[in-house]
Write a protein that holds these residues in place. Structure first.
Motif, PDB file in Angstrom:
ATOM      1  N   THR A 148      -9.411  -7.596   0.502  1.00 18.76           N
ATOM      2  CA  THR A 148      -8.072  -7.008   0.716  1.00 18.76           C
ATOM      3  C   THR A 148      -7.686  -7.022   2.200  1.00 18.76           C
ATOM      4  O   THR A 148      -6.581  -7.445   2.560  1.00 18.76           O
ATOM      5  N   LYS A 177     -10.786  -4.474   9.480  1.00 24.13           N
ATOM      6  CA  LYS A 177      -9.496  -4.126  10.101  1.00 24.13           C
ATOM      7  C   LYS A 177      -9.347  -4.874  11.429  1.00 24.13           C
ATOM      8  O   LYS A 177      -8.267  -5.388  11.748  1.00 24.13           O
ATOM      9  N   PHE A 197      -2.097   7.168   0.561  1.00 25.13           N
ATOM     10  CA  PHE A 197      -1.873   8.397   1.342  1.00 25.13           C
ATOM     11  C   PHE A 197      -0.788   8.208   2.417  1.00 25.13           C
ATOM     12  O   PHE A 197       0.248   8.886   2.408  1.00 25.13           O
ATOM     13  N   TYR A 217     -15.832  -1.601   7.157  1.00 21.88           N
ATOM     14  CA  TYR A 217     -14.392  -1.283   7.144  1.00 21.88           C
ATOM     15  C   TYR A 217     -13.732  -1.655   8.465  1.00 21.88           C
ATOM     16  O   TYR A 217     -12.753  -2.411   8.500  1.00 21.88           O
ATOM     17  N   ALA A 241      -7.392   4.567  -5.045  1.00 20.52           N
ATOM     18  CA  ALA A 241      -6.847   5.381  -3.947  1.00 20.52           C
ATOM     19  C   ALA A 241      -5.347   5.633  -4.080  1.00 20.52           C
ATOM     20  O   ALA A 241      -4.786   6.421  -3.317  1.00 20.52           O
ATOM     21  N   GLY A 287       0.817  -1.218   0.000  1.00 23.46           N
ATOM     22  CA  GLY A 287       0.000   0.000   0.000  1.00 23.46           C
ATOM     23  C   GLY A 287       0.846   1.261   0.000  1.00 23.46           C
ATOM     24  O   GLY A 287       0.368   2.335   0.394  1.00 23.46           O
ATOM     25  N   ASP A 333      -1.062  -7.563  -6.108  1.00 23.92           N
ATOM     26  CA  ASP A 333      -2.140  -7.599  -5.127  1.00 23.92           C
ATOM     27  C   ASP A 333      -1.691  -8.376  -3.895  1.00 23.92           C
ATOM     28  O   ASP A 333      -1.084  -9.445  -4.029  1.00 23.92           O
ATOM     29  N   LEU A 382       4.716  -2.721  -2.683  1.00 23.85           N
ATOM     30  CA  LEU A 382       3.781  -3.644  -3.341  1.00 23.85           C
ATOM     31  C   LEU A 382       2.404  -2.993  -3.272  1.00 23.85           C
ATOM     32  O   LEU A 382       1.850  -2.801  -2.187  1.00 23.85           O
ATOM     33  N   ASP A 383       1.876  -2.617  -4.443  1.00 22.10           N
ATOM     34  CA  ASP A 383       0.595  -1.900  -4.463  1.00 22.10           C
ATOM     35  C   ASP A 383      -0.160  -2.284  -5.734  1.00 22.10           C
ATOM     36  O   ASP A 383       0.437  -2.357  -6.807  1.00 22.10           O
ATOM     37  N   GLY A 407       0.916   5.262   3.240  1.00 20.91           N
ATOM     38  CA  GLY A 407       2.034   4.415   2.803  1.00 20.91           C
ATOM     39  C   GLY A 407       3.101   5.232   2.085  1.00 20.91           C
ATOM     40  O   GLY A 407       4.305   5.058   2.325  1.00 20.91           O
ATOM     41  N   GLN A 443      -3.932  12.885   0.494  1.00 25.79           N
ATOM     42  CA  GLN A 443      -5.092  12.101   0.929  1.00 25.79           C
ATOM     43  C   GLN A 443      -6.193  12.217  -0.132  1.00 25.79           C
ATOM     44  O   GLN A 443      -6.442  13.294  -0.677  1.00 25.79           O
TER      45      GLN A 443
HETATM   46  P1  NAD Z   1      -5.389   4.745   1.084  1.00 23.28           P
HETATM   47  O1  NAD Z   1      -6.750   4.276   0.727  1.00 23.28           O
HETATM   48  O2  NAD Z   1      -4.979   6.133   0.772  1.00 23.28           O
HETATM   49  O3  NAD Z   1      -4.310   3.784   0.384  1.00 23.28           O
HETATM   50  C1  NAD Z   1      -4.419   2.385   0.377  1.00 23.28           C
HETATM   51  C2  NAD Z   1      -3.383   1.830  -0.597  1.00 23.28           C
HETATM   52  O4  NAD Z   1      -3.485   0.401  -0.589  1.00 23.28           O
HETATM   53  C3  NAD Z   1      -3.593   2.290  -2.048  1.00 23.28           C
HETATM   54  O5  NAD Z   1      -2.361   2.687  -2.614  1.00 23.28           O
HETATM   55  C4  NAD Z   1      -4.151   1.054  -2.727  1.00 23.28           C
HETATM   56  O6  NAD Z   1      -3.846   0.978  -4.108  1.00 23.28           O
HETATM   57  C5  NAD Z   1      -3.488  -0.062  -1.935  1.00 23.28           C
HETATM   58  N1  NAD Z   1      -4.251  -1.308  -2.018  1.00 23.28           N
HETATM   59  C6  NAD Z   1      -5.585  -1.473  -1.789  1.00 23.28           C
HETATM   60  N2  NAD Z   1      -5.933  -2.756  -1.994  1.00 23.28           N
HETATM   61  C7  NAD Z   1      -4.787  -3.420  -2.323  1.00 23.28           C
HETATM   62  C8  NAD Z   1      -4.497  -4.771  -2.637  1.00 23.28           C
HETATM   63  N3  NAD Z   1      -5.462  -5.708  -2.646  1.00 23.28           N
HETATM   64  N4  NAD Z   1      -3.211  -5.106  -2.922  1.00 23.28           N
HETATM   65  C9  NAD Z   1      -2.245  -4.164  -2.919  1.00 23.28           C
HETATM   66  N5  NAD Z   1      -2.459  -2.872  -2.640  1.00 23.28           N
HETATM   67  C10 NAD Z   1      -3.715  -2.497  -2.347  1.00 23.28           C
HETATM   68  O7  NAD Z   1      -5.218   4.415   2.613  1.00 23.28           O
HETATM   69  P2  NAD Z   1      -4.482   5.205   3.789  1.00 23.28           P
HETATM   70  O8  NAD Z   1      -5.408   6.215   4.340  1.00 23.28           O
HETATM   71  O9  NAD Z   1      -3.127   5.587   3.346  1.00 23.28           O
HETATM   72  O10 NAD Z   1      -4.387   4.029   4.889  1.00 23.28           O
HETATM   73  C11 NAD Z   1      -3.268   3.149   4.914  1.00 23.28           C
HETATM   74  C12 NAD Z   1      -3.394   2.208   6.091  1.00 23.28           C
HETATM   75  O11 NAD Z   1      -3.486   2.956   7.300  1.00 23.28           O
HETATM   76  C13 NAD Z   1      -4.648   1.328   6.051  1.00 23.28           C
HETATM   77  O12 NAD Z   1      -4.296   0.047   6.517  1.00 23.28           O
HETATM   78  C14 NAD Z   1      -5.607   2.016   7.011  1.00 23.28           C
HETATM   79  O13 NAD Z   1      -6.509   1.094   7.571  1.00 23.28           O
HETATM   80  C15 NAD Z   1      -4.639   2.573   8.029  1.00 23.28           C
HETATM   81  N6  NAD Z   1      -5.118   3.745   8.780  1.00 23.28           N
HETATM   82  C16 NAD Z   1      -5.553   4.858   8.096  1.00 23.28           C
HETATM   83  C17 NAD Z   1      -5.945   5.992   8.807  1.00 23.28           C
HETATM   84  C18 NAD Z   1      -6.421   7.247   8.115  1.00 23.28           C
HETATM   85  O14 NAD Z   1      -6.815   8.204   8.781  1.00 23.28           O
HETATM   86  N7  NAD Z   1      -6.372   7.329   6.777  1.00 23.28           N
HETATM   87  C19 NAD Z   1      -5.890   5.975  10.209  1.00 23.28           C
HETATM   88  C20 NAD Z   1      -5.445   4.823  10.868  1.00 23.28           C
HETATM   89  C21 NAD Z   1      -5.043   3.721  10.131  1.00 23.28           C
END
Ligand code: NAD
Ligand code: TDX
Length: 332
Positions: free
Chosen positions: A97, A152, A12, A148, A38, A8, A58, A32-33, A14, A183
């Motif tokens: 996922t 998690k 945002f 969601y 997103a 990922g 994936d 790996l993405d 990652g 984001q």
């Molecule tokens: P995001 O949606 O911006 O990014 C998710 C990334 O994962 C994307 O680049 C997407 O292409 C990739 N992805 C999705 N499915 C996939 C798959 N099957 N195989 C490979 N890649 C895949 O998410 P984010 O906001 O950056 O969140 C990242 C992590 O942090 C998540 O695990 C989320 O639960 C956790 N998190 C987020 C927040 C928040 O406020 N955004 C807060 C706490 C925890």
């Protein structure tokens, strides 16, 4: 110098973590993405190709995952479907996922004995009442509300079980709501900023009194690196910056910073099952690992984020109309 596999890493947080690791360590990174809606190629675009390699794949693909895990010293697992509203409209990709993807990675790290860090959220604990002085800690029972957050929570429980049953060298971090550059416009803060930049109006769900505990994504990244480097194996750490705000208050800050009246907003349909309040107690991370957030001033961080969206229309504009059309269809 470690070889890190960051799942990922084009999303945002990652991509923020990838930039943070490049700036603060000698590690090399493979992202790996699968590049869902997103992900952003530009978020990784200007990085040193000698230290960052991007694999399109994936996390549910066991062959790809096994081959990559075998060649890395540690895995940091960000990849997920992340938007609550999408999980209400279409839960299947979340199960696939977030649950099957994490299971696939766990089986690979079990085979190869690889260090694993799992990224999770405070939403696994459910919600708190507005007038409850309690905050979430590492021992708060799980009680997720949405598709969601339940996926998690499921993934966290798989990690805990693989630690206990198979002794995999893993840690978990649960962080509060992140804000900052890159984001997706579907999320609360970027949606409001880009609505105003587009000449549209801000949209607040329900009564707008719901509370989130905001942290800058840079501070999330430094917390994750602290746990990866110094966290006790098998343990969970909460990451938060003591910054609880109601959605209405956050929106008032955005409206004022962008030269609008605080009440220049539309109250729209509430989210089904909408969690009232999240609040993180990050004492363990602070005291055991010496972590401190760098963005103490939320107003300043938010102002920088507004400037970033103003300067990066090429990032958000392509997704904006379709995102708003989907919200409009739900009366939001
Ligand atoms: P995001 O949606 O911006 O990014 C998710 C990334 O994962 C994307 O680049 C997407 O292409 C990739 N992805 C999705 N499915 C996939 C798959 N099957 N195989 C490979 N890649 C895949 O998410 P984010 O906001 O950056 O969140 C990242 C992590 O942090 C998540 O695990 C989320 O639960 C956790 N998190 C987020 C927040 C928040 O406020 N955004 C807060 C706490 C925890
Ligand atoms: O237009 C909106 N109006 C509004 O009032 C949107 C998009 C949201 N909201 C509200 C819902 C929430 O109370 O704002 C708050 C924040 O909403 P989101 O940005 O969708 O975040 P949230 O549901 O709190 O979840 C986020 O933080 C925890 C991330 O999306 C998750 O991935 C993370 O785990």
């Amino acid at each position: 110098m470690r070889q890190l596999l960051v799942t990922g890493g084009a999303g945002f947080i990652g991509s923020n973590f990838v930039r943070h690791v490049l700036a603060h360590t000698d590690d090399a990174i493979t992202v790996l993405d699968s590049f869902t809606y997103a992900a952003s190629e530009d978020a990784l675009g200007a990085l040193d190709p000698g230290r960052v390699r991007v694999v399109r794949g994936d996390v549910t693909d066991a062959g790809t995952v096994d081959e990559l895990v075998a060649r890395h010293d540690a895995v940091v697992h960000f990849a997920a479907e992340t938007h609550n509203d999408n999980s209400l409209a279409s839960p299947a990709p979340f199960v696939q996922t977030n649950v099957i993807g994490t299971f696939t990675l766990l089986e690979a790290v079990r085979r190869h004995g690889t260090r694993f860090h799992h990224i999770s959220t405070d939403e696994v604990f459910g919600d708190l009442e507005l007038d409850d002085p309690a905050r979430f800690t590492e021992s708060t029972p799980y009680n997720p509300s949405s598709p969601y957050s339940s996926t998690k929570a499921s993934s966290d429980l798989l990690v805990r079980a693989w630690v206990r049953s198979f002794g995999i060298p893993a840690t978990i971090s649960n962080c509060s709501n992140n804000y900052g550059p890159w984001q997706h416009v579907e999320k609360f803060i970027p949606r409001q900023i880009t609505n105003l930049l587009s000449g549209s109006r801000a949209r607040l769900y329900g009564d707008g009194r719901h509370v989130r505990d905001w942290i800058h994504a840079d501070d999330h990244s430094s917390g994750v690196l602290a746990v990866l480097d110094r966290g006790a194996l098998g343990e969970t750490y909460l990451i938060g910056a003591d910054n609880e705000r109601s959605n209405r208050d956050v929106l008032a800050l955005i409206l004022r910073s962008m030269g609008r009246d605080e009440d220049d907003l539309d109250l729209v349909a509430d989210r089904a099952g909408h969690d009232r309040r999240y609040a993180i107690d990050a004492t363990r991370l602070r005291e055991e690992l010496g972590w401190r957030p760098r963005f103490g001033d939320f107003e300043a961080g938010l102002a920088d984020t507004i400037d970033w969206y103003r300067d990066h229309e090429e990032f958000w504009r392509p997704a904006k109309d379709a995102t708003e059309a989907a919200y409009a269809a739900k009366g939001q």
